[in-house]
Design a protein around this motif. Structure first.
Motif, PDB file in Angstrom:
ATOM      1  N   GLU A 157    -106.406  42.681 -77.940  1.00  0.00           N
ATOM      2  CA  GLU A 157    -106.834  42.099 -76.666  1.00  0.00           C
ATOM      3  C   GLU A 157    -105.916  40.949 -76.288  1.00  0.00           C
ATOM      4  OE1 GLU A 157    -110.697  40.018 -74.499  1.00  0.00           O
ATOM      5  OE2 GLU A 157    -110.636  40.184 -76.681  1.00  0.00           O
ATOM      6  N   PRO A 158    -105.304  40.952 -75.125  1.00  0.00           N
ATOM      7  CA  PRO A 158    -105.374  42.043 -74.148  1.00  0.00           C
ATOM      8  C   PRO A 158    -104.518  43.232 -74.587  1.00  0.00           C
ATOM      9  CG  PRO A 158    -103.818  40.384 -73.388  1.00  0.00           C
ATOM     10  CD  PRO A 158    -104.440  39.841 -74.650  1.00  0.00           C
ATOM     11  N   LEU A 159    -105.084  44.410 -74.521  1.00  0.00           N
ATOM     12  CA  LEU A 159    -104.331  45.619 -74.880  1.00  0.00           C
ATOM     13  C   LEU A 159    -103.431  45.982 -73.705  1.00  0.00           C
ATOM     14  CD1 LEU A 159    -103.845  47.884 -76.930  1.00  0.00           C
ATOM     15  CD2 LEU A 159    -105.763  49.128 -75.891  1.00  0.00           C
ATOM     16  N   LEU A 160    -102.108  45.921 -73.905  1.00  0.00           N
ATOM     17  CA  LEU A 160    -101.151  46.078 -72.815  1.00  0.00           C
ATOM     18  C   LEU A 160    -100.461  47.432 -72.779  1.00  0.00           C
ATOM     19  CD1 LEU A 160     -99.486  42.533 -73.001  1.00  0.00           C
ATOM     20  CD2 LEU A 160    -101.404  43.278 -71.562  1.00  0.00           C
ATOM     21  N   GLU A 161    -100.582  48.199 -73.861  1.00  0.00           N
ATOM     22  CA  GLU A 161    -100.009  49.539 -73.896  1.00  0.00           C
ATOM     23  C   GLU A 161    -100.608  50.294 -75.080  1.00  0.00           C
ATOM     24  OE1 GLU A 161     -95.802  49.119 -74.406  1.00  0.00           O
ATOM     25  OE2 GLU A 161     -95.943  48.515 -76.492  1.00  0.00           O
ATOM     26  N   SER A 162    -100.274  51.553 -75.190  1.00  0.00           N
ATOM     27  CA  SER A 162    -100.764  52.343 -76.315  1.00  0.00           C
ATOM     28  C   SER A 162    -100.192  51.809 -77.624  1.00  0.00           C
ATOM     29  CB  SER A 162    -100.345  53.810 -76.146  1.00  0.00           C
ATOM     30  OG  SER A 162    -100.610  54.538 -77.329  1.00  0.00           O
ATOM     31  N   GLY A 178    -109.669  44.489 -72.638  1.00  0.00           N
ATOM     32  CA  GLY A 178    -108.699  44.362 -71.559  1.00  0.00           C
ATOM     33  C   GLY A 178    -108.591  42.920 -71.086  1.00  0.00           C
ATOM     34  N   GLU A 179    -107.502  42.617 -70.418  1.00  0.00           N
ATOM     35  CA  GLU A 179    -107.283  41.276 -69.888  1.00  0.00           C
ATOM     36  C   GLU A 179    -108.173  41.053 -68.676  1.00  0.00           C
ATOM     37  OE1 GLU A 179    -103.292  38.728 -69.785  1.00  0.00           O
ATOM     38  OE2 GLU A 179    -103.264  40.338 -68.302  1.00  0.00           O
ATOM     39  N   SER A 180    -108.639  39.824 -68.502  1.00  0.00           N
ATOM     40  CA  SER A 180    -109.484  39.520 -67.354  1.00  0.00           C
ATOM     41  C   SER A 180    -108.856  38.415 -66.509  1.00  0.00           C
ATOM     42  CB  SER A 180    -110.879  39.095 -67.816  1.00  0.00           C
ATOM     43  OG  SER A 180    -110.800  37.953 -68.639  1.00  0.00           O
ATOM     44  N   GLY A 181    -109.356  38.271 -65.291  1.00  0.00           N
ATOM     45  CA  GLY A 181    -108.846  37.226 -64.404  1.00  0.00           C
ATOM     46  C   GLY A 181    -108.089  37.779 -63.217  1.00  0.00           C
ATOM     47  N   VAL A 182    -107.678  36.874 -62.345  1.00  0.00           N
ATOM     48  CA  VAL A 182    -107.036  37.244 -61.072  1.00  0.00           C
ATOM     49  C   VAL A 182    -105.757  38.051 -61.279  1.00  0.00           C
ATOM     50  CG1 VAL A 182    -106.027  36.340 -58.944  1.00  0.00           C
ATOM     51  CG2 VAL A 182    -107.993  35.189 -59.961  1.00  0.00           C
ATOM     52  N   LYS A 183    -104.935  37.656 -62.240  1.00  0.00           N
ATOM     53  CA  LYS A 183    -103.640  38.319 -62.457  1.00  0.00           C
ATOM     54  C   LYS A 183    -103.665  39.284 -63.643  1.00  0.00           C
ATOM     55  CE  LYS A 183    -101.051  34.371 -60.606  1.00  0.00           C
ATOM     56  NZ  LYS A 183    -100.008  33.350 -60.906  1.00  0.00           N
ATOM     57  N   SER A 184    -104.847  39.737 -64.022  1.00  0.00           N
ATOM     58  CA  SER A 184    -104.976  40.568 -65.223  1.00  0.00           C
ATOM     59  C   SER A 184    -104.185  41.858 -65.123  1.00  0.00           C
ATOM     60  CB  SER A 184    -106.450  40.882 -65.492  1.00  0.00           C
ATOM     61  OG  SER A 184    -107.048  41.505 -64.381  1.00  0.00           O
ATOM     62  N   ARG A 185    -103.575  42.230 -66.233  1.00  0.00           N
ATOM     63  CA  ARG A 185    -102.804  43.467 -66.316  1.00  0.00           C
ATOM     64  C   ARG A 185    -103.748  44.616 -66.694  1.00  0.00           C
ATOM     65  NH1 ARG A 185     -98.683  40.423 -70.240  1.00  0.00           N
ATOM     66  NH2 ARG A 185    -100.646  39.283 -70.543  1.00  0.00           N
ATOM     67  N   ASP A 188    -105.311  51.067 -69.705  1.00  0.00           N
ATOM     68  CA  ASP A 188    -105.607  52.482 -69.491  1.00  0.00           C
ATOM     69  C   ASP A 188    -106.700  52.961 -70.450  1.00  0.00           C
ATOM     70  OD1 ASP A 188    -104.029  54.952 -68.024  1.00  0.00           O
ATOM     71  OD2 ASP A 188    -105.006  55.565 -69.887  1.00  0.00           O
ATOM     72  N   GLU A 189    -107.611  53.744 -69.935  1.00  0.00           N
ATOM     73  CA  GLU A 189    -108.714  54.244 -70.764  1.00  0.00           C
ATOM     74  C   GLU A 189    -108.205  55.021 -71.976  1.00  0.00           C
ATOM     75  OE1 GLU A 189    -112.944  56.585 -70.116  1.00  0.00           O
ATOM     76  OE2 GLU A 189    -111.184  57.284 -69.015  1.00  0.00           O
ATOM     77  N   SER A 190    -107.117  55.750 -71.812  1.00  0.00           N
ATOM     78  CA  SER A 190    -106.601  56.567 -72.913  1.00  0.00           C
ATOM     79  C   SER A 190    -106.185  55.701 -74.100  1.00  0.00           C
ATOM     80  CB  SER A 190    -105.415  57.420 -72.446  1.00  0.00           C
ATOM     81  OG  SER A 190    -104.303  56.618 -72.101  1.00  0.00           O
ATOM     82  N   TRP A 191    -105.711  54.476 -73.845  1.00  0.00           N
ATOM     83  CA  TRP A 191    -105.302  53.592 -74.941  1.00  0.00           C
ATOM     84  C   TRP A 191    -106.518  53.193 -75.782  1.00  0.00           C
ATOM     85  CZ3 TRP A 191    -102.551  49.576 -71.262  1.00  0.00           C
ATOM     86  CH2 TRP A 191    -101.505  50.225 -70.586  1.00  0.00           C
ATOM     87  N   TRP A 211    -113.604  45.934 -70.403  1.00  0.00           N
ATOM     88  CA  TRP A 211    -112.516  46.536 -69.636  1.00  0.00           C
ATOM     89  C   TRP A 211    -111.659  45.456 -68.996  1.00  0.00           C
ATOM     90  CZ3 TRP A 211    -111.049  51.202 -70.461  1.00  0.00           C
ATOM     91  CH2 TRP A 211    -111.968  52.170 -70.880  1.00  0.00           C
ATOM     92  N   GLY A 212    -112.254  44.295 -68.739  1.00  0.00           N
ATOM     93  CA  GLY A 212    -111.514  43.205 -68.128  1.00  0.00           C
ATOM     94  C   GLY A 212    -111.362  43.395 -66.629  1.00  0.00           C
ATOM     95  N   GLY A 213    -110.251  42.925 -66.093  1.00  0.00           N
ATOM     96  CA  GLY A 213    -110.038  42.992 -64.658  1.00  0.00           C
ATOM     97  C   GLY A 213    -110.522  41.732 -63.964  1.00  0.00           C
ATOM     98  N   PHE A 214    -110.422  41.719 -62.643  1.00  0.00           N
ATOM     99  CA  PHE A 214    -110.802  40.529 -61.865  1.00  0.00           C
ATOM    100  C   PHE A 214    -112.280  40.191 -62.057  1.00  0.00           C
ATOM    101  CE2 PHE A 214    -112.388  38.725 -57.788  1.00  0.00           C
ATOM    102  CZ  PHE A 214    -111.767  37.484 -57.901  1.00  0.00           C
TER     103      PHE A 214
END
Length: 234
Positions: A157-162, A178-185, A188-191, A211-214
Motif C-alpha cells: 500500500e499504495p499498490l502501484l503495479e502488479s 490503494g492510494e487515497s486522496g485528491v491525487k491518488s494513483r 487495478d483490480e487484477s493486481w 480501494w482508495g481513490g478520492f
C-alpha cells in the motif's frame, strides 16, 4: 493515540518526520498531516516533517495497561538514517518490556533493518513489516525474511503495479491497499486479485484495506463480493 488505520488499534510515535524514499512516498499522508499539525501549533510537530526524536515518549506503552495492537511510527520510519542505532534499539527494548501489547513496525528501509536485526531482541509480540508498492521494492521482502522477526508482514500500500512475482514463503501476513486522496494513483483490480490468490495459495492471512481513490470511504474494501480482514495467528 487511537487511529482509523483498520489493521491496528493504537499509534505510538517515539519519532516523527521522514524523507521521501521511493515511489510509494510521492503522496505521503504523514507529510501532509504533519504540516497541518504544525500549523495547529502541535508541539510535537514544531519541526514539521523533519525527523525528530521524542525520547520522552520512548516508554509510553508501558503505561497502557490494556493489551492492544500498536502501530509504531505511523508518522515516521523507525529505520530512517537520521535516527541513531541507540534510539532504535531503545524503542525496541520498550516493545520487549511491554510484552502484553502487540507492536506492528513498518519500514521501507529494509537494508538498515537487516543491518540492525542481529542486535534486536525479536520477542513474539513484535510484528515486523516492509512496504512493497511496486516491482522495484520486492527486494524489501527478501531483506525482511533474513531478519529474526517472529512475525513478518508485507504492506502493499499504495499498490502501484502488479507484484505477482513476490515470494510469500516465510511471510505471515499480507496487507493490500490503494492510494487515497485528491491525487491518488489508481489501483487495478487484477493486481489485488493476484495477491489475494497468492496469499490463499501460500496460506498467508490476507487483509484488503481499501480501494482508495478520492473518496476512499465510498469505494470501500469489498473484493469480488467479499471482505478480507484476516490477521496472523501467532
Amino acid at each position: 493515540m487511537p487511529t482509523k488505520i483498520e489493521w491496528t488499534e493504537e499509534t505510538w510515535n517515539p519519532t516523527t518526520g521522514c524523507t521521501k524514499y521511493s515511489e510509494g512516498c510521492e503522496h505521503c499522508y504523514a507529510a501532509s498531516f504533519a504540516k497541518r499539525l504544525k500549523a495547529m501549533g502541535n508541539a510535537r510537530y514544531v519541526n514539521g516533517f523533519k525527523v525528530t526524536v521524542h525520547r520522552d515518549l520512548f516508554q509510553k506503552p508501558l503505561k497502557w495497561v490494556k493489551p492492544r495492537r500498536i502501530f509504531v511510527d505511523s508518522m515516521s520510519d523507525l529505520f530512517h538514517d537520521d535516527i541513531s542505532d541507540e534510539d532504535i534499539l531503545a524503542i525496541f527494548k520498550t516493545m520487549n518490556e511491554a510484552s502484553w501489547h502487540t507492536f506492528q513496525v513498518l519500514t521501507k528501509r529494509s537494508g538498515r533493518l537487516l543491518e540492525l536485526s542481529s542486535q534486536i531482541n525479536w520477542t513474539d509480540n513484535i510484528w515486523m513489516g516492509v512496504s512493497v508498492e511496486n516491482q522495484k521494492a520486492i527486494y524489501r521482502c527478501e531483506d525482511l525474511k533474513q531478519t529474526g522477526a517472529k512475525v513478518k508482514f508485507i504492506s502493499a500500500e499504495p499498490l502501484l503495479e502488479s507484484i505477482s512475482d513476490i515470494n510469500l514463503l516465510g511471510i505471515d501476513w499480507l496487507i493490500v491497499g490503494g492510494e487515497s486522496g485528491v491525487k491518488s494513483r489508481p489501483m487495478d483490480e487484477s493486481w489485488v486479485i493476484e495477491l489475494r490468490d497468492l496469499a490463499i495459495k501460500n496460506n498467508v492471512p490476507f487483509f484488503f484495506k481499501q480501494w482508495g481513490g478520492f473518496n476512499k470511504k465510498a469505494n470501500g474494501s469489498e473484493l469480488q463480493g467479499k471482505y478480507y480482514k484476516e490477521y496472523p495467528i501467532k
